[in-house]
Design an enzyme around this catalytic site. Structure first.
Site, PDB file in Angstrom:
ATOM      1  N   SER A  43       0.870  -1.188   0.000  1.00 50.36           N
ATOM      2  CA  SER A  43       0.000   0.000   0.000  1.00 50.36           C
ATOM      3  C   SER A  43       0.904   1.233   0.000  1.00 50.36           C
ATOM      4  O   SER A  43       0.906   2.027   0.930  1.00 50.36           O
ATOM      5  CB  SER A  43      -0.908  -0.013   1.226  1.00 50.36           C
ATOM      6  OG  SER A  43      -0.149   0.042   2.415  1.00 50.36           O
ATOM      7  N   GLU A 173      -4.436  -2.691   9.388  1.00 50.62           N
ATOM      8  CA  GLU A 173      -3.734  -3.300  10.522  1.00 50.62           C
ATOM      9  C   GLU A 173      -4.468  -3.025  11.832  1.00 50.62           C
ATOM     10  O   GLU A 173      -4.806  -1.890  12.128  1.00 50.62           O
ATOM     11  CB  GLU A 173      -2.316  -2.717  10.620  1.00 50.62           C
ATOM     12  CG  GLU A 173      -1.529  -2.970   9.349  1.00 50.62           C
ATOM     13  CD  GLU A 173      -0.218  -2.204   9.288  1.00 50.62           C
ATOM     14  OE1 GLU A 173       0.258  -1.731  10.338  1.00 50.62           O
ATOM     15  OE2 GLU A 173       0.317  -2.058   8.181  1.00 50.62           O
ATOM     16  N   GLU A 214       1.795  -9.630   6.992  1.00 48.97           N
ATOM     17  CA  GLU A 214       2.589  -9.193   8.143  1.00 48.97           C
ATOM     18  C   GLU A 214       2.463 -10.154   9.325  1.00 48.97           C
ATOM     19  O   GLU A 214       2.774  -9.809  10.463  1.00 48.97           O
ATOM     20  CB  GLU A 214       2.205  -7.763   8.534  1.00 48.97           C
ATOM     21  CG  GLU A 214       2.546  -6.793   7.401  1.00 48.97           C
ATOM     22  CD  GLU A 214       2.387  -5.327   7.754  1.00 48.97           C
ATOM     23  OE1 GLU A 214       1.807  -5.017   8.821  1.00 48.97           O
ATOM     24  OE2 GLU A 214       2.858  -4.486   6.969  1.00 48.97           O
ATOM     25  N   ASP A 251      -3.827   0.876  11.845  1.00 46.41           N
ATOM     26  CA  ASP A 251      -3.372   1.540  10.636  1.00 46.41           C
ATOM     27  C   ASP A 251      -4.510   1.398   9.642  1.00 46.41           C
ATOM     28  O   ASP A 251      -4.730   0.319   9.076  1.00 46.41           O
ATOM     29  CB  ASP A 251      -2.079   0.919  10.076  1.00 46.41           C
ATOM     30  CG  ASP A 251      -1.638   1.621   8.786  1.00 46.41           C
ATOM     31  OD1 ASP A 251      -2.298   2.600   8.393  1.00 46.41           O
ATOM     32  OD2 ASP A 251      -0.632   1.188   8.184  1.00 46.41           O
ATOM     33  N   GLU A 296      -3.140   5.378  12.495  1.00 45.62           N
ATOM     34  CA  GLU A 296      -2.234   5.749  11.393  1.00 45.62           C
ATOM     35  C   GLU A 296      -3.039   5.932  10.105  1.00 45.62           C
ATOM     36  O   GLU A 296      -3.962   5.163   9.840  1.00 45.62           O
ATOM     37  CB  GLU A 296      -1.210   4.618  11.235  1.00 45.62           C
ATOM     38  CG  GLU A 296      -0.208   4.803  10.117  1.00 45.62           C
ATOM     39  CD  GLU A 296       0.744   3.595  10.071  1.00 45.62           C
ATOM     40  OE1 GLU A 296       1.035   2.989  11.132  1.00 45.62           O
ATOM     41  OE2 GLU A 296       1.183   3.249   8.965  1.00 45.62           O
ATOM     42  N   ASP A 323       1.738   8.132   7.625  1.00 44.72           N
ATOM     43  CA  ASP A 323       2.609   7.200   6.891  1.00 44.72           C
ATOM     44  C   ASP A 323       2.602   7.607   5.412  1.00 44.72           C
ATOM     45  O   ASP A 323       3.516   8.300   4.962  1.00 44.72           O
ATOM     46  CB  ASP A 323       2.105   5.767   7.097  1.00 44.72           C
ATOM     47  CG  ASP A 323       2.779   4.755   6.195  1.00 44.72           C
ATOM     48  OD1 ASP A 323       3.828   5.070   5.619  1.00 44.72           O
ATOM     49  OD2 ASP A 323       2.253   3.624   6.047  1.00 44.72           O
ATOM     50  N   LYS A 348       9.955   4.930   7.377  1.00 43.65           N
ATOM     51  CA  LYS A 348      10.303   3.793   6.518  1.00 43.65           C
ATOM     52  C   LYS A 348      11.465   4.227   5.640  1.00 43.65           C
ATOM     53  O   LYS A 348      11.304   5.110   4.790  1.00 43.65           O
ATOM     54  CB  LYS A 348       9.107   3.416   5.647  1.00 43.65           C
ATOM     55  CG  LYS A 348       7.924   2.807   6.394  1.00 43.65           C
ATOM     56  CD  LYS A 348       6.724   2.741   5.470  1.00 43.65           C
ATOM     57  CE  LYS A 348       5.616   1.850   6.017  1.00 43.65           C
ATOM     58  NZ  LYS A 348       4.359   2.015   5.232  1.00 43.65           N
ATOM     59  N   HIS A 376       8.579  -1.494   9.504  1.00 44.70           N
ATOM     60  CA  HIS A 376       8.861  -2.444   8.420  1.00 44.70           C
ATOM     61  C   HIS A 376       8.005  -2.090   7.208  1.00 44.70           C
ATOM     62  O   HIS A 376       7.206  -1.147   7.242  1.00 44.70           O
ATOM     63  CB  HIS A 376       8.524  -3.867   8.890  1.00 44.70           C
ATOM     64  CG  HIS A 376       7.057  -4.053   9.210  1.00 44.70           C
ATOM     65  ND1 HIS A 376       6.456  -5.271   9.342  1.00 44.70           N
ATOM     66  CD2 HIS A 376       6.061  -3.144   9.425  1.00 44.70           C
ATOM     67  CE1 HIS A 376       5.170  -5.128   9.605  1.00 44.70           C
ATOM     68  NE2 HIS A 376       4.905  -3.849   9.665  1.00 44.70           N
TER      69      HIS A 376
END
Ligand code: PGA
Ligand code: ZN
Length: 435
Positions: A43, A173, A214, A251, A296, A323, A348, A376
């Site tokens: 994404s 997430e 993940e 997230d 997030e 993000d 990141k 990550h």
């Protein structure tokens, strides 16, 4: 420093990431050798630095990285060989100059980051330091005593949705955050126990216990609330108290469900089309019901107006992390600070492409009073650099997936080693003090 080892050679090769897609590994050599591997997102934000893929449909469905490999082995190697390995800023500046584009599209951010990280790891080896110690020594906080090391609170993604799974849930997430743990290894234990309890609960309900990209479960569920309820049940059945021992984080990766100026997502079990204000009201409802301390990408990457509104509404209550919004980019973060958007940045390395720029943005965030969370990517490797970055730069939080899949657990295991090595020279960022 008297001894200044020089870079002798760079060698890149094509290897595989955790999704079975090609990625780049770079080996840097002086009198010693060090290697680094580059992760890859699913994404991805549109403002990220460019990940160079070959586009040759005959190899890996177009995802090969032979061009990036060749850039390292030829043009980059030619420019960097002979440079002093312990001058990271100069090495990264040379890489940026060689590329010459704003988004690293000429050489590829994957080629550049592989070199940047491999050189830094090599410098650490040459100096006889652990990687996190080296990073600390070249950070803006290098004057601080080593007793200031901070072990991060882990954000563990135990239910995967969005672009990372076929769960039917829009939020990408759903994380547990064992911030109430007394130390890092207990936080890992708590996370693992909750993960296994959740697995049992899912199995008992006849739901699949297979995992997403993940390492979190990806059951088909009717609503986000249903997913959060399952996590709350798992926390309780593992004998922990939600809101004291363990917190929740989301997230939403809302870019993925932002369409034509609206957010299209499941609210209370029904598909709805809402604006940023209604979305904030929904988040507020969730925050009241569940111990969520962090959201997030609650708004899309270019919905600055929505972000301003959300920050006014929710920014004093919880952590709001950018993000896809900030993409580890100093200019975008500066705009965010100026417009009072969010209060934390996800970090990141491959969104921006060099170690120096990444460290600078963490520093910039610190100065602006924003939190940094080292992260990550959904496509990962066995490289554990981010564990070292979180400790060396004292970010206090790390997001590196669930308690399964070696690509995720490798980072937790590295942090366990660092914790043991540091002993009383480190403190855990948990106990709510750092959140
Ligand atoms: P990505 O997801 O690596 O697929 O971009 C991670 C995240 O959005 O935080
Ligand atoms: Zn994200």
């Amino acid at each position: 420093m008297l001894f200044m080892p020089q870079l002798k050679s760079l060698h890149a090769r094509e290897v595989l990431d955790s999704r079975g897609n090609p990625t780049i590994e770079v080996v840097a050599t002086s009198t010693a050798s060090a290697s680094a591997m580059v992760p890859s997102g699913a994404s991805t934000g549109s403002h990220e630095a460019l990940e160079l893929r070959d586009g040759d449909a005959k190899r890996y469905g177009g995802k090969g990285v032979k061009k990036a490999v060749s850039h390292v082995n030829n043009i980059i190697q030619k420019k960097l060989c002979g440079m002093e390995i312990n001058h990271q800023r100069a090495l990264d500046a040379a890489l940026m100059e060689l590329d010459g584009t704003a988004n690293k599209s000429k050489l590829g951010a994957n080629a550049i980051l592989g070199v940047s990280l491999a050189c830094a790891k090599l410098a650490a080896i040459e100096m006889g330091a652990h990687f996190f110690e080296y990073l600390h020594s070249i950070s803006a906080h290098s004057s601080k005593a080593s007793s200031n090391y901070l072990l991060p609170v882990p954000m563990m993604n135990i239910i995967n949705g969005g672009a990372h799974a076929n769960s039917g849930l829009e939020f990408q997430e759903m994380m547990i955050v064992p911030a109430g743990a007394p130390n890092f290894h207990e936080a890992i234990r708590m996370g693992a126990e909750i993960f296994h309890t959740l697995k049992k609960i899912l199995a008992e309900k006849g739901l699949p216990t297979t995992v997403g990209d993940e390492g979190g479960f990806a059951p088909r569920l009717p609503s986000h609330e249903a997913a959060l309820d399952l996590i709350m049940e798992a926390i309780q059945k593992a004998h922990y108290q939600a809101g004291r021992d363990v917190f929740l984080a989301l997230d939403c990766a809302s870019n993925e469900f932002y369409k034509n100026g609206h957010y299209e997502l499941t609210i209370g079990g029904k598909k709805k089309k809402v604006d940023a204000a209604a979305l904030a009201a929904y988040y507020e409802k969730l925050i009241k019901k569940y111990p969520i301390f962090s959201i997030e990408d609650g708004c899309a990457e270019d919905d600055w107006e929505g972000w301003v509104y959300h920050t006014k509404k929710l920014g004093r209550k919880i952590q709001l992390v950018g993000d896809d919004l900030f993409v580890t980019n100093g200019e975008r973060l500066a705009r965010g600070v100026e417009e009072k958007v969010g209060n934390a940045i996800l970090i990141k390395l491959n969104q921006i492409g060099t170690l120096t720029e990444t460290m600078d943005v963490i520093e910039q965030a610190k100065e602006a009073g924003y939190k940094s969370i080292v992260s990550h990517r959904s496509g990962e490797t066995e490289d554990t650099s981010i564990a070292h970055l979180s400790v060396g730069l004292e970010t206090g939080q790390i997001k590196t997936g669930s308690l399964s899949r070696t690509d995720r657990v490798a980072k937790y295991n590295e942090l366990l080693r660092i914790e043991e090595f540091l002993g009383s020279n480190a403190r855990f960022a948990g106990n709510n003090s750092h959140l």
